[in-house]
Design a protein around this motif. Sequence first.
Motif, PDB file in Angstrom:
ATOM      1  N   ALA A   1       0.824  -1.210   0.000  1.00  0.00           N
ATOM      2  CA  ALA A   1       0.000   0.000   0.000  1.00  0.00           C
ATOM      3  C   ALA A   1       0.861   1.264   0.000  1.00  0.00           C
ATOM      4  CB  ALA A   1      -0.937  -0.010   1.209  1.00  0.00           C
ATOM      5  N   CYS A   2       1.884   1.292   0.860  1.00  0.00           N
ATOM      6  CA  CYS A   2       2.750   2.482   0.948  1.00  0.00           C
ATOM      7  C   CYS A   2       3.530   2.703  -0.337  1.00  0.00           C
ATOM      8  CB  CYS A   2       3.719   2.342   2.123  1.00  0.00           C
ATOM      9  SG  CYS A   2       2.939   2.430   3.750  1.00  0.00           S
ATOM     10  N   TYR A   3       4.080   1.629  -0.881  1.00  0.00           N
ATOM     11  CA  TYR A   3       4.928   1.781  -2.076  1.00  0.00           C
ATOM     12  C   TYR A   3       4.095   2.215  -3.277  1.00  0.00           C
ATOM     13  CZ  TYR A   3       9.389   1.081  -4.413  1.00  0.00           C
ATOM     14  OH  TYR A   3      10.590   1.288  -5.053  1.00  0.00           O
ATOM     15  N   LEU A   4       2.908   1.650  -3.412  1.00  0.00           N
ATOM     16  CA  LEU A   4       2.061   2.032  -4.536  1.00  0.00           C
ATOM     17  C   LEU A   4       1.494   3.437  -4.361  1.00  0.00           C
ATOM     18  CD1 LEU A   4       0.100  -1.260  -5.359  1.00  0.00           C
ATOM     19  CD2 LEU A   4       2.181  -0.349  -6.416  1.00  0.00           C
ATOM     20  N   TRP A   5       1.302   3.848  -3.115  1.00  0.00           N
ATOM     21  CA  TRP A   5       0.800   5.196  -2.864  1.00  0.00           C
ATOM     22  C   TRP A   5       1.774   6.250  -3.395  1.00  0.00           C
ATOM     23  CZ3 TRP A   5      -3.657   7.375  -1.342  1.00  0.00           C
ATOM     24  CH2 TRP A   5      -3.620   8.721  -0.928  1.00  0.00           C
ATOM     25  N   PHE A   6       3.081   6.011  -3.188  1.00  0.00           N
ATOM     26  CA  PHE A   6       4.093   6.990  -3.579  1.00  0.00           C
ATOM     27  C   PHE A   6       4.653   6.756  -4.979  1.00  0.00           C
ATOM     28  CE2 PHE A   6       4.152   7.373   1.038  1.00  0.00           C
ATOM     29  CZ  PHE A   6       4.157   8.749   1.207  1.00  0.00           C
ATOM     30  N   PHE A   7       4.721   5.503  -5.410  1.00  0.00           N
ATOM     31  CA  PHE A   7       5.377   5.205  -6.681  1.00  0.00           C
ATOM     32  C   PHE A   7       4.488   4.423  -7.648  1.00  0.00           C
ATOM     33  CE2 PHE A   7       8.617   5.075  -3.254  1.00  0.00           C
ATOM     34  CZ  PHE A   7       9.301   6.238  -3.589  1.00  0.00           C
ATOM     35  N   GLY A   8       3.219   4.271  -7.299  1.00  0.00           N
ATOM     36  CA  GLY A   8       2.323   3.450  -8.107  1.00  0.00           C
ATOM     37  C   GLY A   8       2.058   3.991  -9.494  1.00  0.00           C
ATOM     38  N   ASP A   9       2.328   5.288  -9.716  1.00  0.00           N
ATOM     39  CA  ASP A   9       2.053   5.848 -11.037  1.00  0.00           C
ATOM     40  C   ASP A   9       2.957   5.257 -12.111  1.00  0.00           C
ATOM     41  OD1 ASP A   9       4.138   7.140  -9.629  1.00  0.00           O
ATOM     42  OD2 ASP A   9       4.134   8.786 -11.063  1.00  0.00           O
ATOM     43  N   THR A  10       4.038   4.586 -11.707  1.00  0.00           N
ATOM     44  CA  THR A  10       4.955   3.984 -12.676  1.00  0.00           C
ATOM     45  C   THR A  10       4.558   2.545 -13.028  1.00  0.00           C
ATOM     46  OG1 THR A  10       6.437   3.148 -10.948  1.00  0.00           O
ATOM     47  CG2 THR A  10       6.853   5.378 -11.764  1.00  0.00           C
ATOM     48  N   VAL A  11       3.614   1.974 -12.280  1.00  0.00           N
ATOM     49  CA  VAL A  11       3.252   0.566 -12.488  1.00  0.00           C
ATOM     50  C   VAL A  11       2.637   0.319 -13.865  1.00  0.00           C
ATOM     51  CG1 VAL A  11       1.756  -1.309 -11.691  1.00  0.00           C
ATOM     52  CG2 VAL A  11       3.064   0.025 -10.044  1.00  0.00           C
ATOM     53  N   PRO A  12       1.676   1.148 -14.334  1.00  0.00           N
ATOM     54  CA  PRO A  12       1.097   0.880 -15.665  1.00  0.00           C
ATOM     55  C   PRO A  12       2.147   0.822 -16.770  1.00  0.00           C
ATOM     56  CG  PRO A  12      -0.251   2.451 -14.473  1.00  0.00           C
ATOM     57  CD  PRO A  12       0.999   2.275 -13.670  1.00  0.00           C
ATOM     58  N   ALA A  13       3.110   1.719 -16.723  1.00  0.00           N
ATOM     59  CA  ALA A  13       4.153   1.727 -17.748  1.00  0.00           C
ATOM     60  C   ALA A  13       5.018   0.464 -17.645  1.00  0.00           C
ATOM     61  CB  ALA A  13       5.027   2.970 -17.602  1.00  0.00           C
ATOM     62  N   ALA A  14       5.278   0.032 -16.422  1.00  0.00           N
ATOM     63  CA  ALA A  14       6.084  -1.172 -16.233  1.00  0.00           C
ATOM     64  C   ALA A  14       5.374  -2.392 -16.805  1.00  0.00           C
ATOM     65  CB  ALA A  14       6.385  -1.372 -14.747  1.00  0.00           C
TER      66      ALA A  14
END
Length: 365
Positions: free
Chosen positions: A161-174
């Motif tokens: 939850a914490c990691y996606l809250w701060f850096f989750g915007d990069t997940v779709p591209a990954a």
Amino acid sequence: MKASAFTRYWLPGLLLQSVVVGGGYATGRELVEFFLGAGPVHGLLGMLVSTVLFSAAAVLSFELARLSASFNYRSFFGVLLGRGWFLYEIAYFVLGLLVLAVVAAAAGEIVAANLGWPRVAGTVLLIGAIALLVFRGSALIEKVLAGWSFVLYATYAVLLACYLWFFGDTVPAAFAAEPPAVNWFGNGVRYFGYNAAIIPLILFCVAHLDTRRDAVTAGLLAGPLVMLPAAMFFVAMSASYPEILAEAVPADFMLQRLDFGWLAALFYVVVFGTFVETGAAFVHALNERVALRFEARQRRMPQWFRPAIATGALVAAVVLAASFGLVELIARGYGTLTWLIILVFIVPLGTVGIVKIRRLAAASG
């Protein structure tokens, strides 16, 4: 007295998950080696393969152990392999030493990186905790491993939850990135292959299972219970793909990016606990094997043997860990042993094991 539904259905999978995580994905390096290197999408597909195989192997193992009352790995492989039982024992000793080396090295790294203590201090703490746990035997090990599983699930959920809250915007591209030309199906099989050796180590809990329904339900639940925390960790790691591939300890990289002192402290306490669980399961199985030898001679194994065996096995593992790095141990050691475990355990289980299950079921009425 009949065991509770929790003990019959959920406990085997929770014990299996507790043992797998320490040597299977606690640092994140294992997930990089077997899954993330294939890209996030193919990595999740590989994890699905591992999940299905875990459940299938657990169903067959639990039912064969239940029908034959084989609640330690020596008795189990006596049923499955007959005179060839020693083949698994050879593979088990090598894998056990390797896994203990991995957790000993990782424990030393955690203590050195976070407390500034010498690496040997982490190893000594690990040895002491494992020796204490195995000294008390199966009942305490069941309670500790099952209870710690819930702590582990909660911790991985918070990290995700914490990691996606701060850096989750990069997940779709990954996830949209072009996947590397990697055999994700084979990686899923290989990851399952070396971890499958752990299934016979937790057969002591199969004594609680009364019926085929118990064995099948517990086995089907085992795969998802084992891989759910890994999947949560994997999705969080994907937010830093591909740079995280080069990190020796991906969990350190992620926690440093978050820079939450409380989360790092919680995570490393939980991970250290999983190292203790993994080491305790391997050593406990070895203790039960030695106890069986004493019983064959109408003698009882001295209680002091249990912590002594734990200490001896861990000292040998420390020597191995000092000779190779954590990455080298995981990349080469696990890969080499995977096919040996599949050959001496999974292939016989899926062939001879099914035949023997049918025969034992027919004989029992």
